[in-house]
Design a protein around this motif. Sequence first.
Motif, PDB file in Angstrom:
ATOM      1  N   LEU A   1       0.834  -1.201   0.000  1.00 49.08           N
ATOM      2  CA  LEU A   1       0.000   0.000   0.000  1.00 49.08           C
ATOM      3  C   LEU A   1       0.872   1.256   0.000  1.00 49.08           C
ATOM      4  CD1 LEU A   1      -2.882   1.143   0.189  1.00 49.08           C
ATOM      5  CD2 LEU A   1      -2.667   1.055   2.673  1.00 49.08           C
ATOM      6  N   ALA A   2       1.926   1.243   0.827  1.00 45.34           N
ATOM      7  CA  ALA A   2       2.822   2.397   0.896  1.00 45.34           C
ATOM      8  C   ALA A   2       3.553   2.594  -0.429  1.00 45.34           C
ATOM      9  CB  ALA A   2       3.813   2.212   2.035  1.00 45.34           C
ATOM     10  N   ARG A   3       3.914   1.507  -1.083  1.00 42.97           N
ATOM     11  CA  ARG A   3       4.578   1.614  -2.380  1.00 42.97           C
ATOM     12  C   ARG A   3       3.665   2.315  -3.389  1.00 42.97           C
ATOM     13  NH1 ARG A   3       8.864  -1.291  -4.418  1.00 42.97           N
ATOM     14  NH2 ARG A   3       8.715  -2.820  -2.716  1.00 42.97           N
ATOM     15  N   LYS A   4       2.398   1.921  -3.412  1.00 46.13           N
ATOM     16  CA  LYS A   4       1.439   2.546  -4.328  1.00 46.13           C
ATOM     17  C   LYS A   4       1.238   4.019  -4.012  1.00 46.13           C
ATOM     18  CE  LYS A   4      -1.099  -1.746  -5.184  1.00 46.13           C
ATOM     19  NZ  LYS A   4      -2.388  -2.479  -4.993  1.00 46.13           N
ATOM     20  N   ALA A   5       1.389   4.373  -2.734  1.00 49.83           N
ATOM     21  CA  ALA A   5       1.220   5.766  -2.313  1.00 49.83           C
ATOM     22  C   ALA A   5       2.510   6.580  -2.467  1.00 49.83           C
ATOM     23  CB  ALA A   5       0.762   5.814  -0.859  1.00 49.83           C
ATOM     24  N   GLY A   6       3.566   5.938  -2.974  1.00 51.67           N
ATOM     25  CA  GLY A   6       4.838   6.625  -3.133  1.00 51.67           C
ATOM     26  C   GLY A   6       5.584   6.811  -1.833  1.00 51.67           C
ATOM     27  N   GLN A   7       5.275   5.980  -0.835  1.00 49.14           N
ATOM     28  CA  GLN A   7       5.900   6.109   0.483  1.00 49.14           C
ATOM     29  C   GLN A   7       6.733   4.882   0.865  1.00 49.14           C
ATOM     30  OE1 GLN A   7       2.864   7.290   3.341  1.00 49.14           O
ATOM     31  NE2 GLN A   7       1.971   8.710   1.866  1.00 49.14           N
ATOM     32  N   PHE A   8       7.106   4.101  -0.137  1.00 49.77           N
ATOM     33  CA  PHE A   8       7.969   2.948   0.095  1.00 49.77           C
ATOM     34  C   PHE A   8       8.790   2.743  -1.160  1.00 49.77           C
ATOM     35  CE2 PHE A   8       9.150  -1.526   0.639  1.00 49.77           C
ATOM     36  CZ  PHE A   8       9.465  -1.567   1.991  1.00 49.77           C
ATOM     37  N   VAL A   9      10.112   2.847  -1.032  1.00 45.52           N
ATOM     38  CA  VAL A   9      10.998   2.725  -2.186  1.00 45.52           C
ATOM     39  C   VAL A   9      12.017   1.637  -1.924  1.00 45.52           C
ATOM     40  CG1 VAL A   9      10.721   5.145  -2.854  1.00 45.52           C
ATOM     41  CG2 VAL A   9      12.583   4.496  -1.295  1.00 45.52           C
ATOM     42  N   SER A  10      12.540   1.050  -2.995  1.00 42.10           N
ATOM     43  CA  SER A  10      13.540   0.002  -2.864  1.00 42.10           C
ATOM     44  C   SER A  10      14.697   0.296  -3.799  1.00 42.10           C
ATOM     45  CB  SER A  10      12.932  -1.373  -3.150  1.00 42.10           C
ATOM     46  OG  SER A  10      12.345  -1.402  -4.436  1.00 42.10           O
ATOM     47  N   GLY A  11      15.833  -0.321  -3.500  1.00 39.37           N
ATOM     48  CA  GLY A  11      17.058  -0.065  -4.246  1.00 39.37           C
ATOM     49  C   GLY A  11      18.010   0.753  -3.395  1.00 39.37           C
ATOM     50  N   ALA A  12      19.276   0.352  -3.378  1.00 42.20           N
ATOM     51  CA  ALA A  12      20.251   0.973  -2.483  1.00 42.20           C
ATOM     52  C   ALA A  12      20.360   2.476  -2.686  1.00 42.20           C
ATOM     53  CB  ALA A  12      21.617   0.312  -2.661  1.00 42.20           C
TER      54      ALA A  12
ATOM     55  N   LYS B   1      26.896   0.867   3.986  1.00 45.22           N
ATOM     56  CA  LYS B   1      26.770   2.176   3.341  1.00 45.22           C
ATOM     57  C   LYS B   1      25.493   2.891   3.785  1.00 45.22           C
ATOM     58  CE  LYS B   1      29.521   1.039  -0.743  1.00 45.22           C
ATOM     59  NZ  LYS B   1      29.502   0.796  -2.209  1.00 45.22           N
ATOM     60  N   ILE B   2      24.406   2.150   3.903  1.00 43.31           N
ATOM     61  CA  ILE B   2      23.163   2.779   4.342  1.00 43.31           C
ATOM     62  C   ILE B   2      23.244   3.136   5.820  1.00 43.31           C
ATOM     63  CG2 ILE B   2      20.689   2.359   4.696  1.00 43.31           C
ATOM     64  CD1 ILE B   2      20.759   0.761   2.059  1.00 43.31           C
ATOM     65  N   ASP B   3      23.920   2.316   6.610  1.00 49.57           N
ATOM     66  CA  ASP B   3      24.147   2.654   8.016  1.00 49.57           C
ATOM     67  C   ASP B   3      24.962   3.940   8.144  1.00 49.57           C
ATOM     68  OD1 ASP B   3      22.702   0.558   9.015  1.00 49.57           O
ATOM     69  OD2 ASP B   3      24.440  -0.714   9.468  1.00 49.57           O
ATOM     70  N   GLN B   4      25.924   4.127   7.257  1.00 54.89           N
ATOM     71  CA  GLN B   4      26.709   5.359   7.262  1.00 54.89           C
ATOM     72  C   GLN B   4      25.826   6.560   6.953  1.00 54.89           C
ATOM     73  OE1 GLN B   4      29.804   4.447   4.418  1.00 54.89           O
ATOM     74  NE2 GLN B   4      31.217   3.728   5.994  1.00 54.89           N
ATOM     75  N   ALA B   5      24.896   6.380   6.016  1.00 57.57           N
ATOM     76  CA  ALA B   5      23.967   7.462   5.689  1.00 57.57           C
ATOM     77  C   ALA B   5      23.067   7.775   6.878  1.00 57.57           C
ATOM     78  CB  ALA B   5      23.130   7.073   4.469  1.00 57.57           C
TER      79      ALA B   5
ATOM     80  N   ALA C   1      15.292  -1.340   1.249  1.00 57.01           N
ATOM     81  CA  ALA C   1      14.096  -0.530   1.026  1.00 57.01           C
ATOM     82  C   ALA C   1      13.966   0.489   2.146  1.00 57.01           C
ATOM     83  CB  ALA C   1      12.846  -1.409   0.957  1.00 57.01           C
ATOM     84  N   ALA C   2      13.091   1.470   1.921  1.00 59.90           N
ATOM     85  CA  ALA C   2      12.858   2.489   2.950  1.00 59.90           C
ATOM     86  C   ALA C   2      11.387   2.877   2.954  1.00 59.90           C
ATOM     87  CB  ALA C   2      13.712   3.732   2.687  1.00 59.90           C
ATOM     88  N   ALA C   3      10.839   3.025   4.154  1.00 61.38           N
ATOM     89  CA  ALA C   3       9.496   3.594   4.332  1.00 61.38           C
ATOM     90  C   ALA C   3       9.659   5.095   4.474  1.00 61.38           C
ATOM     91  CB  ALA C   3       8.834   3.003   5.571  1.00 61.38           C
ATOM     92  N   LEU C   4       8.854   5.850   3.726  1.00 62.81           N
ATOM     93  CA  LEU C   4       9.000   7.301   3.691  1.00 62.81           C
ATOM     94  C   LEU C   4       7.904   7.983   4.505  1.00 62.81           C
ATOM     95  CD1 LEU C   4       9.756   7.720  -0.124  1.00 62.81           C
ATOM     96  CD2 LEU C   4      11.324   7.134   1.740  1.00 62.81           C
TER      97      LEU C   4
ATOM     98  N   ALA D   1      16.925   8.738   0.343  1.00 68.68           N
ATOM     99  CA  ALA D   1      15.816   8.985   1.269  1.00 68.68           C
ATOM    100  C   ALA D   1      16.321   9.200   2.685  1.00 68.68           C
ATOM    101  CB  ALA D   1      14.824   7.822   1.230  1.00 68.68           C
ATOM    102  N   VAL D   2      17.358   8.445   3.070  1.00 71.73           N
ATOM    103  CA  VAL D   2      17.929   8.597   4.406  1.00 71.73           C
ATOM    104  C   VAL D   2      18.617   9.943   4.542  1.00 71.73           C
ATOM    105  CG1 VAL D   2      19.711   7.739   5.962  1.00 71.73           C
ATOM    106  CG2 VAL D   2      18.191   6.124   4.823  1.00 71.73           C
ATOM    107  N   ARG D   3      19.442  10.302   3.582  1.00 72.19           N
ATOM    108  CA  ARG D   3      20.213  11.548   3.669  1.00 72.19           C
ATOM    109  C   ARG D   3      19.323  12.780   3.607  1.00 72.19           C
ATOM    110  NH1 ARG D   3      25.650  10.616   3.537  1.00 72.19           N
ATOM    111  NH2 ARG D   3      26.282   8.530   2.848  1.00 72.19           N
ATOM    112  N   SER D   4      18.184  12.654   2.936  1.00 68.51           N
ATOM    113  CA  SER D   4      17.265  13.786   2.843  1.00 68.51           C
ATOM    114  C   SER D   4      16.364  13.907   4.071  1.00 68.51           C
ATOM    115  CB  SER D   4      16.379  13.643   1.596  1.00 68.51           C
ATOM    116  OG  SER D   4      15.467  12.564   1.752  1.00 68.51           O
ATOM    117  N   GLY D   5      16.361  12.883   4.923  1.00 69.72           N
ATOM    118  CA  GLY D   5      15.509  12.885   6.100  1.00 69.72           C
ATOM    119  C   GLY D   5      14.089  12.439   5.826  1.00 69.72           C
TER     120      GLY D   5
END
Length: 228
Positions: free
Chosen positions: A110-121, A149-153, A190-193, A127-131
Amino acid sequence: MIAAAQTGDGDADDGELVVNDRTCIVTREATDPADLIRFVAGPDGQVVPDLKRQLPGRGCWVRAERALVERALQRKLFARALKTDVTAPGDLGDLVDRLLVADLAGMMNLARKAGQFVSGAMKVDNAVRSGEALGVFHAVDAAADGVRKIDQARKAWRLGTDAEEDIASFKLFTLAEMEELMGQNAFIHAAALAGQAGEGVVKRATKLETYRTSGHSGANGGAGRSRT
């Protein structure tokens, strides 16, 4: 708030169960229903988990920890709490886990369809660096370098904003488990936005992780949440 005295190991004593809409039948601790799982008696006399808290009839509650669900099963607390002759399936702990997994996967879609869940490093890193990220997800068998790398971000974001906590990080499923569960929407990172659906993903992931890891229950599944 404690609804009744507890024994030294955290179990309720063997007196009459005190049941209300916010009391765990194992610990007798009154808490937010969001941290509990509701159970009802089904038409066939079987105990049924009611994750959405919508099924009719008298219900009882267990804190969302597999160890406590299994303890309620072993101590035959469901029949006492529901005040009816019910039976609980021996794999009730597994059943609850599967329902929590399905609930999380559904919210991810559902979140993916709403543009609030993205995947890919790359998308996750951005998404992490932008907050914008509320939580990040890794396959249990993801390459260590990609996770690092994502932990560093996450660390850079926290230091740059003086946030008290990192963005939440979860490892709940192997890639094979996700492919079976989500098909083409399976991911390694992936990340939940930010947004209602993204918040719903993190909320459900936290509940599943808590269910699997609290009390050292030994439940199946991946590693839990990381704040390192």
